[in-house]
Write a protein that holds these residues in place. Structure first.
Motif, PDB file in Angstrom:
ATOM      1  N   VAL A  95      39.847  60.511  30.203  1.00 28.54           N
ATOM      2  CA  VAL A  95      38.920  60.218  31.298  1.00 28.54           C
ATOM      3  C   VAL A  95      39.148  58.812  31.863  1.00 28.54           C
ATOM      4  CG1 VAL A  95      37.170  61.790  30.380  1.00 28.54           C
ATOM      5  CG2 VAL A  95      37.109  59.367  29.726  1.00 28.54           C
ATOM      6  N   ARG A  96      39.810  57.946  31.095  1.00 29.52           N
ATOM      7  CA  ARG A  96      40.089  56.586  31.560  1.00 29.52           C
ATOM      8  C   ARG A  96      41.395  56.502  32.355  1.00 29.52           C
ATOM      9  NH1 ARG A  96      39.028  53.306  25.870  1.00 29.52           N
ATOM     10  NH2 ARG A  96      36.815  53.843  25.605  1.00 29.52           N
ATOM     11  N   GLY A  97      42.159  57.568  32.309  1.00 28.89           N
ATOM     12  CA  GLY A  97      43.429  57.570  33.017  1.00 28.89           C
ATOM     13  C   GLY A  97      44.605  57.177  32.154  1.00 28.89           C
ATOM     14  N   ALA A  98      44.348  56.471  31.075  1.00 26.61           N
ATOM     15  CA  ALA A  98      45.389  56.081  30.117  1.00 26.61           C
ATOM     16  C   ALA A  98      44.792  56.176  28.718  1.00 26.61           C
ATOM     17  CB  ALA A  98      45.893  54.669  30.389  1.00 26.61           C
ATOM     18  N   SER A  99      45.513  56.799  27.807  1.00 25.33           N
ATOM     19  CA  SER A  99      44.968  57.055  26.481  1.00 25.33           C
ATOM     20  C   SER A  99      44.620  55.763  25.744  1.00 25.33           C
ATOM     21  CB  SER A  99      45.977  57.855  25.648  1.00 25.33           C
ATOM     22  OG  SER A  99      45.518  57.984  24.310  1.00 25.33           O
ATOM     23  N   CYS A 100      43.476  55.788  25.088  1.00 19.34           N
ATOM     24  CA  CYS A 100      43.034  54.642  24.293  1.00 19.34           C
ATOM     25  C   CYS A 100      43.938  54.407  23.085  1.00 19.34           C
ATOM     26  CB  CYS A 100      41.596  54.842  23.837  1.00 19.34           C
ATOM     27  SG  CYS A 100      41.345  56.360  22.869  1.00 19.34           S
ATOM     28  N   MET A 101      44.813  55.355  22.767  1.00 18.29           N
ATOM     29  CA  MET A 101      45.710  55.178  21.626  1.00 18.29           C
ATOM     30  C   MET A 101      46.650  53.992  21.824  1.00 18.29           C
ATOM     31  SD  MET A 101      45.102  57.250  19.122  1.00 18.29           S
ATOM     32  CE  MET A 101      46.610  57.462  18.187  1.00 18.29           C
ATOM     33  N   LYS A 102      46.868  53.608  23.068  1.00 20.68           N
ATOM     34  CA  LYS A 102      47.712  52.438  23.335  1.00 20.68           C
ATOM     35  C   LYS A 102      47.066  51.167  22.803  1.00 20.68           C
ATOM     36  CE  LYS A 102      46.069  51.178  27.997  1.00 20.68           C
ATOM     37  NZ  LYS A 102      44.697  51.377  27.611  1.00 20.68           N
ATOM     38  N   ASP A 103      45.733  51.194  22.633  1.00 20.60           N
ATOM     39  CA  ASP A 103      45.009  50.011  22.147  1.00 20.60           C
ATOM     40  C   ASP A 103      45.017  49.897  20.626  1.00 20.60           C
ATOM     41  OD1 ASP A 103      44.293  49.414  24.806  1.00 20.60           O
ATOM     42  OD2 ASP A 103      42.570  50.764  24.694  1.00 20.60           O
ATOM     43  N   LEU A 104      45.467  50.942  19.959  1.00 18.12           N
ATOM     44  CA  LEU A 104      45.608  50.899  18.502  1.00 18.12           C
ATOM     45  C   LEU A 104      46.969  50.286  18.189  1.00 18.12           C
ATOM     46  CD1 LEU A 104      44.590  51.578  15.682  1.00 18.12           C
ATOM     47  CD2 LEU A 104      45.489  53.898  15.973  1.00 18.12           C
ATOM     48  N   ARG A 105      46.971  49.069  17.698  1.00 20.97           N
ATOM     49  CA  ARG A 105      48.198  48.297  17.560  1.00 20.97           C
ATOM     50  C   ARG A 105      48.925  48.569  16.243  1.00 20.97           C
ATOM     51  NH1 ARG A 105      49.068  47.372  22.425  1.00 20.97           N
ATOM     52  NH2 ARG A 105      50.696  45.911  21.732  1.00 20.97           N
ATOM     53  N   PRO A 106      50.244  48.475  16.251  1.00 19.24           N
ATOM     54  CA  PRO A 106      51.028  48.654  15.024  1.00 19.24           C
ATOM     55  C   PRO A 106      50.606  47.715  13.897  1.00 19.24           C
ATOM     56  CG  PRO A 106      52.474  48.777  16.920  1.00 19.24           C
ATOM     57  CD  PRO A 106      51.120  48.379  17.447  1.00 19.24           C
ATOM     58  N   ASP A 107      50.209  46.487  14.230  1.00 16.86           N
ATOM     59  CA  ASP A 107      49.776  45.548  13.189  1.00 16.86           C
ATOM     60  C   ASP A 107      48.553  46.070  12.445  1.00 16.86           C
ATOM     61  OD1 ASP A 107      51.751  43.627  13.432  1.00 16.86           O
ATOM     62  OD2 ASP A 107      50.687  42.519  14.996  1.00 16.86           O
ATOM     63  N   ASP A 108      47.647  46.751  13.168  1.00 13.14           N
ATOM     64  CA  ASP A 108      46.450  47.304  12.530  1.00 13.14           C
ATOM     65  C   ASP A 108      46.820  48.443  11.579  1.00 13.14           C
ATOM     66  OD1 ASP A 108      44.785  45.573  14.004  1.00 13.14           O
ATOM     67  OD2 ASP A 108      44.781  46.958  15.709  1.00 13.14           O
ATOM     68  N   VAL A 109      47.801  49.236  11.985  1.00 15.02           N
ATOM     69  CA  VAL A 109      48.255  50.335  11.129  1.00 15.02           C
ATOM     70  C   VAL A 109      49.002  49.788   9.916  1.00 15.02           C
ATOM     71  CG1 VAL A 109      49.670  52.418  11.036  1.00 15.02           C
ATOM     72  CG2 VAL A 109      48.370  51.893  13.114  1.00 15.02           C
ATOM     73  N   LEU A 110      49.845  48.777  10.132  1.00 10.35           N
ATOM     74  CA  LEU A 110      50.599  48.180   9.035  1.00 10.35           C
ATOM     75  C   LEU A 110      49.665  47.592   7.985  1.00 10.35           C
ATOM     76  CD1 LEU A 110      53.326  47.347   7.812  1.00 10.35           C
ATOM     77  CD2 LEU A 110      53.180  45.244   9.165  1.00 10.35           C
ATOM     78  N   LYS A 111      48.572  47.033   8.424  1.00  8.86           N
ATOM     79  CA  LYS A 111      47.594  46.462   7.490  1.00  8.86           C
ATOM     80  C   LYS A 111      47.094  47.523   6.516  1.00  8.86           C
ATOM     81  CE  LYS A 111      43.071  44.162   7.423  1.00  8.86           C
ATOM     82  NZ  LYS A 111      41.948  43.657   8.265  1.00  8.86           N
ATOM     83  N   GLU A 112      46.850  48.722   7.036  1.00 16.52           N
ATOM     84  CA  GLU A 112      46.366  49.807   6.175  1.00 16.52           C
ATOM     85  C   GLU A 112      47.478  50.327   5.272  1.00 16.52           C
ATOM     86  OE1 GLU A 112      43.134  50.560   6.039  1.00 16.52           O
ATOM     87  OE2 GLU A 112      42.958  48.904   7.483  1.00 16.52           O
ATOM     88  N   VAL A 113      48.693  50.351   5.776  1.00 17.97           N
ATOM     89  CA  VAL A 113      49.827  50.756   4.946  1.00 17.97           C
ATOM     90  C   VAL A 113      49.955  49.811   3.755  1.00 17.97           C
ATOM     91  CG1 VAL A 113      52.335  51.011   4.837  1.00 17.97           C
ATOM     92  CG2 VAL A 113      51.087  51.841   6.846  1.00 17.97           C
ATOM     93  N   ARG A 114      49.897  48.510   4.018  1.00 17.26           N
ATOM     94  CA  ARG A 114      50.006  47.513   2.943  1.00 17.26           C
ATOM     95  C   ARG A 114      48.891  47.679   1.912  1.00 17.26           C
ATOM     96  NH1 ARG A 114      53.334  43.049   3.851  1.00 17.26           N
ATOM     97  NH2 ARG A 114      54.085  42.698   6.000  1.00 17.26           N
ATOM     98  N   LYS A 115      47.690  48.016   2.393  1.00 12.98           N
ATOM     99  CA  LYS A 115      46.553  48.160   1.489  1.00 12.98           C
ATOM    100  C   LYS A 115      46.750  49.319   0.510  1.00 12.98           C
ATOM    101  CE  LYS A 115      42.651  49.274   3.434  1.00 12.98           C
ATOM    102  NZ  LYS A 115      41.307  49.276   4.047  1.00 12.98           N
ATOM    103  N   HIS A 116      47.245  50.438   1.031  1.00 16.52           N
ATOM    104  CA  HIS A 116      47.357  51.635   0.192  1.00 16.52           C
ATOM    105  C   HIS A 116      48.706  51.783  -0.489  1.00 16.52           C
ATOM    106  CE1 HIS A 116      43.500  53.074   1.598  1.00 16.52           C
ATOM    107  NE2 HIS A 116      43.869  52.842   2.845  1.00 16.52           N
ATOM    108  N   LEU A 117      49.722  51.083   0.030  1.00 12.20           N
ATOM    109  CA  LEU A 117      51.057  51.173  -0.550  1.00 12.20           C
ATOM    110  C   LEU A 117      51.701  49.787  -0.568  1.00 12.20           C
ATOM    111  CD1 LEU A 117      53.067  53.393  -1.595  1.00 12.20           C
ATOM    112  CD2 LEU A 117      54.089  53.329   0.694  1.00 12.20           C
ATOM    113  N   PRO A 118      51.201  48.922  -1.432  1.00 12.80           N
ATOM    114  CA  PRO A 118      51.750  47.570  -1.460  1.00 12.80           C
ATOM    115  C   PRO A 118      53.186  47.538  -1.975  1.00 12.80           C
ATOM    116  CG  PRO A 118      50.211  47.892  -3.267  1.00 12.80           C
ATOM    117  CD  PRO A 118      50.123  49.106  -2.411  1.00 12.80           C
ATOM    118  N   VAL A 119      53.956  46.587  -1.461  1.00 11.66           N
ATOM    119  CA  VAL A 119      55.309  46.364  -1.960  1.00 11.66           C
ATOM    120  C   VAL A 119      55.372  44.980  -2.564  1.00 11.66           C
ATOM    121  CG1 VAL A 119      56.448  47.925  -0.377  1.00 11.66           C
ATOM    122  CG2 VAL A 119      56.048  45.576   0.330  1.00 11.66           C
ATOM    123  N   ARG A 120      56.268  44.805  -3.510  1.00  9.75           N
ATOM    124  CA  ARG A 120      56.375  43.514  -4.191  1.00  9.75           C
ATOM    125  C   ARG A 120      57.063  42.502  -3.291  1.00  9.75           C
ATOM    126  NH1 ARG A 120      58.317  45.614 -10.197  1.00  9.75           N
ATOM    127  NH2 ARG A 120      56.407  46.749 -10.699  1.00  9.75           N
TER     128      ARG A 120
END
Length: 360
Positions: free
Chosen positions: A335-360
């Motif tokens: 309804v906005r003309g451009a999907s709000c998914m563009k506002d979900l940034r890779p850094d925000d997703v990476l933060k969750e990846v690190r939380k659930h799958l930490p690497v040394r």
């Protein structure tokens, strides 16, 4: 010559010799493998594949409530259901429907609102019927407990206000309180699939890039996927692109631009086994999401148009959403003309990846 047969035995076929006879030569009269069937239960869940997968926790409860039950499941996708736990998997075709119309059950559950599924429930002989039934040419709740989920599917405001997961809702339909039963699933590790994943000991993160053609407002922009891959590699992970035939060409482009591993698209069983190789999966709400949950993988779920309460990750992941919310509830166009998914940034997703799958 007459023979004594036990038609109430779990192994009885009628059209073919049973397994105990083929293996040991037993006859019914003195068969030590005789296993009397108690409740006969029918589950009608035709599709989509993800919904079939997330309905399987009901099998666990049926087994708990009725240990000697015989469970029959009618579906459009027999290959997705595990043989263990379900006694008979019936394809939704003329042969399957013809048989069901003359069969009888103690309990029949239909969790699809399509008219053909409701018509089947209406015509089947069963002492108890749960879910949705065809009545007066339209789908209606078959029992009082089915009204809650029926209404969440009918009215957007009711759906938005819902705080129950899908599993909680379908267990309620059957008159039970959901106790956290997980999916029944097969990783197809016995099929001998071979994967040469050159991760050099790194944690494997699957990136499921597609979301089907119905609600394309869920799609994450290609630029974000490319950046996500680069950030994952920099952080020490091994990213693998996932998808089917519909995503194949785009995944080839993403692999070339990002450097992510991509092994192609496969049969359903082989795709499931590829997901089984991952340590964590980043995905939108898709079949691959349900497969990942069923395989007990860690999941970072990107959601915008659905009610997040619908999904249970069983404590193995996070749901991330656009920071300013989404106005396109269950809509295929923005309804906005451009999907709000563009506002979900890779850094925000990476933060969750690190939380659930930490690497040394």
């Amino acid at each position: 010559m007459s023979f004594y047969i036990r038609t109430d035995c779990r192994y009885y076929r009628g059209d073919l010799p049973c397994a105990p006879h083929k293996e040991h030569g037993y006859h019914c009269k003195d068969c030590p493998s005789y296993d009397r069937v108690g409740k006969r239960i029918l589950v009608i869940k035709l599709g989509a594949i993800g919904d079939v997968i997330r309905t399987t926790p009901l099998v666990r409860r049926f087994r708990e409530e009725y240990p000697d039950c015989y469970i029959t499941w009618l579906t459009l996708t027999p290959a997705i259901l595990p043989k263990k736990g379900i006694d008979e998997i019936v394809p939704f075709n003329l042969a399957g429907i013809t048989w069901l119309q003359e069969a009888s059950f103690d309990i029949a559950v239909n969790l699809d609102k399509e008219k053909e599924a409701g018509a089947l429930l209406a015509g089947i002989s069963a002492e108890l019927k749960f879910g949705y039934i065809l009545k007066n040419n339209v789908i209606q709740p078959a029992n009082p407990m089915a009204f809650h989920k029926f209404n969440t599917g009918m009215f957007d405001d009711v759906s938005k206000a819902n705080t129950l997961s899908y599993c909680e809702e379908i267990f309620n339909i059957c008159g039970w309180k959901y106790k956290g039963e997980e999916y029944l699933f097969d990783d197809h590790s016995d099929k001998g699939f071979k994967w040469k994943i050159g991760n050099r000991g790194k944690k494997i993160v699957g990136l499921n890039t597609g979301c089907g053609g119905r609600w394309t407002t869920r799609l994450w922009p290609n630029g974000h996927w490319i950046n996500m891959v680069k950030k994952l590699k920099q952080a020490g992970y091994f990213p693998v692109l996932l998808g089917g035939e519909a995503e194949h060409k785009n995944n080839q482009v993403l692999a070339k631009k990002s450097g992510a591993a991509y092994y192609g698209h496969f049969s359903l069983e082989q795709f499931i086994n590829l997901v089984a190789q991952c340590d964590l999966v980043i995905t939108q709400v898709t079949m691959a999401m349900h497969i990942s949950i069923a395989l007990k993988k860690k999941v970072v779920l990107m959601n915008n148009i659905f009610n997040k309460h619908e999904f249970d990750l069983f404590g193995r992941g996070s749901i991330v959403e656009p920071p300013d919310g989404c106005e396109c509830f269950y809509k295929g166009s923005c309804v906005r003309g451009a999907s709000c998914m563009k506002d979900l940034r890779p850094d925000d997703v990476l933060k969750e990846v690190r939380k659930h799958l930490p690497v040394r």
